[in-house]
Design a protein around this motif. Structure first.
Motif, PDB file in Angstrom:
ATOM      1  N   ILE A 550       0.721  -0.912   0.181  1.00 23.00           N
ATOM      2  CA  ILE A 550      -0.058   0.093   0.115  1.00 23.00           C
ATOM      3  C   ILE A 550       1.082   1.208   0.152  1.00 23.00           C
ATOM      4  CG2 ILE A 550      -2.156   1.390   2.153  1.00 23.00           C
ATOM      5  CD1 ILE A 550      -3.194  -1.072   0.125  1.00 23.00           C
ATOM      6  N   SER A 551       2.058   1.231   1.093  1.00 23.52           N
ATOM      7  CA  SER A 551       2.599   2.405   0.636  1.00 23.52           C
ATOM      8  C   SER A 551       4.372   1.622   0.901  1.00 23.52           C
ATOM      9  CB  SER A 551       2.422   3.193   1.973  1.00 23.52           C
ATOM     10  OG  SER A 551       3.105   3.129   3.494  1.00 23.52           O
ATOM     11  N   ASP A 552       5.717   3.263   0.710  1.00 24.31           N
ATOM     12  CA  ASP A 552       6.382   2.520   1.318  1.00 24.31           C
ATOM     13  C   ASP A 552       6.719   2.131   2.729  1.00 24.31           C
ATOM     14  OD1 ASP A 552       6.405   3.082  -1.141  1.00 24.31           O
ATOM     15  OD2 ASP A 552       8.444   5.018  -0.815  1.00 24.31           O
ATOM     16  N   ARG A 577       6.750   0.800  -6.970  1.00 25.48           N
ATOM     17  CA  ARG A 577       7.310   2.086  -7.133  1.00 25.48           C
ATOM     18  C   ARG A 577       6.002   2.740  -5.634  1.00 25.48           C
ATOM     19  NH1 ARG A 577       4.673   0.814 -13.198  1.00 25.48           N
ATOM     20  NH2 ARG A 577       3.754   0.218 -11.714  1.00 25.48           N
ATOM     21  N   SER A 578       5.824   4.296  -5.788  1.00 25.76           N
ATOM     22  CA  SER A 578       5.870   4.809  -4.591  1.00 25.76           C
ATOM     23  C   SER A 578       4.034   5.146  -5.053  1.00 25.76           C
ATOM     24  CB  SER A 578       6.311   5.731  -4.166  1.00 25.76           C
ATOM     25  OG  SER A 578       6.685   6.518  -5.214  1.00 25.76           O
ATOM     26  N   ASP A 579       3.489   4.565  -5.706  1.00 26.25           N
ATOM     27  CA  ASP A 579       2.285   5.116  -6.319  1.00 26.25           C
ATOM     28  C   ASP A 579       1.448   4.264  -5.942  1.00 26.25           C
ATOM     29  OD1 ASP A 579       2.765   6.321  -9.140  1.00 26.25           O
ATOM     30  OD2 ASP A 579       3.684   4.470  -9.483  1.00 26.25           O
ATOM     31  N   LYS A 580      -0.392   4.999  -6.012  1.00 23.39           N
ATOM     32  CA  LYS A 580      -1.360   5.131  -4.879  1.00 23.39           C
ATOM     33  C   LYS A 580      -1.474   3.139  -5.218  1.00 23.39           C
ATOM     34  CE  LYS A 580      -4.202   8.292  -4.626  1.00 23.39           C
ATOM     35  NZ  LYS A 580      -5.748   9.193  -4.499  1.00 23.39           N
ATOM     36  N   ILE A 581      -2.754   2.256  -4.516  1.00 24.56           N
ATOM     37  CA  ILE A 581      -2.389   1.376  -4.829  1.00 24.56           C
ATOM     38  C   ILE A 581      -3.398   0.866  -5.524  1.00 24.56           C
ATOM     39  CG2 ILE A 581      -4.242   1.026  -3.062  1.00 24.56           C
ATOM     40  CD1 ILE A 581      -1.890  -2.061  -3.153  1.00 24.56           C
ATOM     41  N   GLY A 582      -4.477   1.734  -6.353  1.00 25.02           N
ATOM     42  CA  GLY A 582      -5.223   1.714  -7.050  1.00 25.02           C
ATOM     43  C   GLY A 582      -4.636   1.835  -8.960  1.00 25.02           C
ATOM     44  N   TYR A 583      -3.776   2.362  -8.179  1.00 22.48           N
ATOM     45  CA  TYR A 583      -2.683   2.634  -9.847  1.00 22.48           C
ATOM     46  C   TYR A 583      -2.149   1.070 -10.203  1.00 22.48           C
ATOM     47  CZ  TYR A 583       1.315   3.647 -12.751  1.00 22.48           C
ATOM     48  OH  TYR A 583       1.648   4.609 -14.741  1.00 22.48           O
ATOM     49  N   LYS A 584      -1.547   0.853  -8.796  1.00 17.85           N
ATOM     50  CA  LYS A 584      -0.772  -0.457  -9.012  1.00 17.85           C
ATOM     51  C   LYS A 584      -1.365  -1.624  -9.344  1.00 17.85           C
ATOM     52  CE  LYS A 584       2.723   0.482  -5.564  1.00 17.85           C
ATOM     53  NZ  LYS A 584       3.371  -0.371  -4.576  1.00 17.85           N
TER      54      LYS A 584
END
Length: 638
Positions: A550-552, A577-584
């Motif tokens: 979810i986050s770093d 990657r430090s993107d939001k979970i939706g993006y991943k």
RNA sequence: GCCGGCGUAGCUCAGUGGUAGAGCAGCUGAUUCGUAAUCAGCAGGUCGUAGGUUCAAUCCCUAUCGCCGGCUCCA
């Protein structure tokens, strides 16, 4: 000649009519409603027009729009409507043929200029006008001389050519509106019966399918009785486009082809190669389990080999030019069989050694004409999942049975349940004794029956060197693909003088069977991708699980979980990657990864994982062990 | 091989006779977020290739290569 005919109806009842009755009147005698709904008739399974006289007694069937055969009739009529529309737009057009095909129809034209896709819309508009006009299809039976005269006046030389070749005394001519056409029929009562159609494409096509004859322009189209059916078909085409393996190959980073290197030569990227590796491993294991041995053979061989095998005689044009090494010509192999034969001939073989079943994932190269190359489905360099079976005449039947059974088990393993057989028999020009052919064909037939396979017989369709069975499989959206081929070879054992010593102490000629189950790995991979729409079953997925922190903050825990999956032998990646979970999730979804493992505070604190399946379904709060041992994983991964 | 269409950034595509743009992907930074796209910046193309026409071509013409839809072929 009798003045009565007797017609047997589908319900078993027989009715008597005066000879010379037309089909429509016979329908009327059954019932006025039926006559109204009728679009054609069938006598002993043969189409006849409603306006035609029924030529003799037999089984009569009235075809309505609801009949399974209806499409054949109305699509054929639609082809005539298409031709009429083209004639309006191109008064000097010459007409070729316009038959129905699976899922549609086409018509071939000789026109003064090339058609474009924009023309299709104009033609469609014209067709709609013809449909709205409800032009009756009129039917006339003419002598050939009369028909010749008609089409000479219409300046239709292609039609004259066709009439000249019809053996019958009389030919039928259908006319609707301004358009008359030589045609066996039957046709709809008028042009307004079917409204749901679509023109699909324009393409070139040789007149009468002969590449020495001029090229005509072909318009393809389709038509259905209802809008729903047409929409469903158009959706299927859309779906096929989405599943195109060339598109998926790019999107999922599986393979590529490079102009600079050469068309039809495939590069397998790591993810594609991983899938191929799994396929190959499975294939090898299955072969060992089913009594095969593996062999490896060279990629090139001297001209002697190909002269002996006959390949240089028959297929030189599609073999790559030789390279000279130490004064000898070496050819890149287009087939593996001569090499396997060389292994066979290293020893005197006894009947006790047979059957021999030798398999090889053999990479071959064939020069395919530039216009036929197509993604992975038609390439110039490919790996056959080849095998050769060498056996005695007594063994041949059980060997064939065994190959079929094995083949079906492989297809089931890859998720293909619908398989159909095509048996091709002796062509006119053939090598080998007729008795051998007969025996081979019989054993092929019995094997097909034994497996309960649906089978079509292609009389005379075998190769010159032997009969064969091809298997076609049906994919998830109902398309058929020819994959497996099982072929007898009466040619090469002769040419290489292959023998074995029988129980009688005499030399005998072994039977040789070539077979490729998947066909080629390239082609199979393409079909497999389209079948699954890129969403490979877990056991074949290059990446089975992707971990999405979810986050770093959760990276450490993610690494731990990743390690756990890896140690369980699961193909796993992590999206750091430090993107939001939706993006991943979106990224993983687009890569069609079967399982996403979402890790946040909840999971890190409890030491659990949350699994999100490719379907979108969530499985929260599991332990890694419980998931890997659980039903979901098992169901998907084997 | 044949007929027709297409070829512009890694991908999907826009565009013009005066030598190019978007979105996504990539990279950098900020953001630390719970189920299909966070924000900002940067970088990225001899417009498939070779000729020709033109003062000037990615654009027009010719050839060629490749791709796409078919035809023919497919041991």
């Amino acid at each position: 000649m009798s003045d009565k005919i007797v017609l047997t109806l589908p319900d078993g009842k027989s009715v008597e009519h005066p000879a010379g009755i037309i089909a429509l009147d016979a329908a009327r005698a059954i019932g006025p409603k039926l006559a109204e709904a009728a679009i054609a008739a069938k006598l002993d399974g043969q189409f006849i027009d409603l306006r035609a006289t029924i030529p003799h007694s037999g089984k009569l069937e009235i075809v309505t729009l609801k009949s399974p055969d209806a499409a054949e009739v109305y699509r054929h009529s639609m082809a005539h409507i298409l031709a009429e529309a083209v004639r309006k737009l191109f008064p000097d057009a010459q007409f070729g043929i316009g038959p129905t095909i699976e899922n549609g129809f086409y018509y071939d034209f000789l026109l003064s200029r090339s058609l474009t896709t924009e023309d299709l819309e104009i033609v469609e508009k014209e067709m709609k006008a013809i449909i709205a006009a409800k032009e009756p299809f009129s039917y006339a039976l003419l002598t050939k001389a009369e028909a010749m005269e008609t089409f000479r006046k219409l300046n239709q030389p292609l039609k004259l050519e066709l009439i000249g070749e019809i053996p019958d005394e009389k030919v039928s001519v259908y006319t609707q509106g301004e358009f008359a056409d030589l045609c066996r029929g039957p046709h709809l009562p008028h042009s307004g019966v079917i409204k749901h159609f679509k023109l699909l494409s324009v393409a070139g096509a040789y007149w009468r399918g002969d590449e020495k004859k001029p090229m005509l322009q072909r318009i393809y189209g389709t038509a259905f009785a209802t809008k729903e059916e047409l929409d469903a078909y158009m959706n299927m085409l859309e779906e096929a486009k989405k599943r195109d393996h060339r598109k998926l190959g790019k999107e999922l980073d599986l393979f590529s082809v490079h102009e600079e290197v050469g068309p039809g030569l495939v590069f397998w990227h790591p993810k594609g190669a991983r899938i191929r590796h799994i396929i190959e491993s499975f294939w090898k294991e299955q072969h060992f389990r089913n009594g095969y041995e593996m062999v490896y053979t060279p990629h090139i061989g001297r001209a002697w080999l190909w002269e002996t095998s006959g390949h240089l005689g028959f297929y030189k044009d599609s073999m790559y030019s030789p390279m000279k090494i130490d004064e000898f010509d070496y050819f890149i192999k287009p087939m593996n069989c001569p090499f396997h034969i060389m292994i066979y001939k290293t020893q005197n073989r006894s009947y006790r050694d047979l059957p021999l079943r030798w398999a090889e994932l053999g990479t071959v190269y064939r020069y395919e004409k530039s216009g036929v190359l197509h993604g992975l489905l038609r390439v110039r360099g490919f790996t056959q999942d080849d095998a050769h079976i060498l056996c005695t005449p007594e063994q041949i039947e059980s060997e064939i049975s065994e190959v079929l059974r094995f083949s079906l088990s492989i297809w089931r393993a890859f998720g293909f349940e619908k398989v159909k057989a095509y048996l091709a028999t002796r062509p006119e020009k053939a090598v080998g004794e007729p008795t051998r052919w007969d025996q081979a064909i019989e054993s092929l037939k019995r094997a097909v029956d034994k497996e309960g396979l649906e089978c079509e017989i292609d009389e005379g369709g075998g190769a010159f060197y032997g009969p064969k069975i091809d298997l076609k499989i049906k994919d998830a959206i109902g398309r058929e693909w020819q994959m497996t081929t099982i072929q007898f070879d009466f040619n090469e054992p002769e040419r290489f003088d292959m023998t074995y010593i029988g129980a009688d102490g005499e030399k005998h000629r072994p039977y040789m069977v070539h077979r490729a189950l998947l066909g080629s790995l390239e082609r199979f991979f393409g079909v497999l991708l389209e079948h699954h729409g890129g969403a490979m079953p877990t056991w074949l997925a290059p990446v089975q699980v992707i971990i999405l922190p979810i986050s770093d903050k959760h990276i450490d825990y993610a690494k731990k979980v990743e390690d756990g999956f890896r140690r369980a032998g699961i193909r796993v990646n992590t999206d750091f990657r430090s993107d939001k979970i939706g993006y991943k999730i979106r990224a993983a979804q687009l890569m069609k990864i079967p399982f996403m493992v979402v890790l946040g505070d909840e999971e890190a604190n409890a030491g659990t994982i949350t699994v999100r399946k490719r379907s979108g379904e969530n499985m929260p709060g599991l332990s890694l062990e419980a998931f890997v041992k659980g039903e979901e994983w098992k169901k998907e991964s084997c």
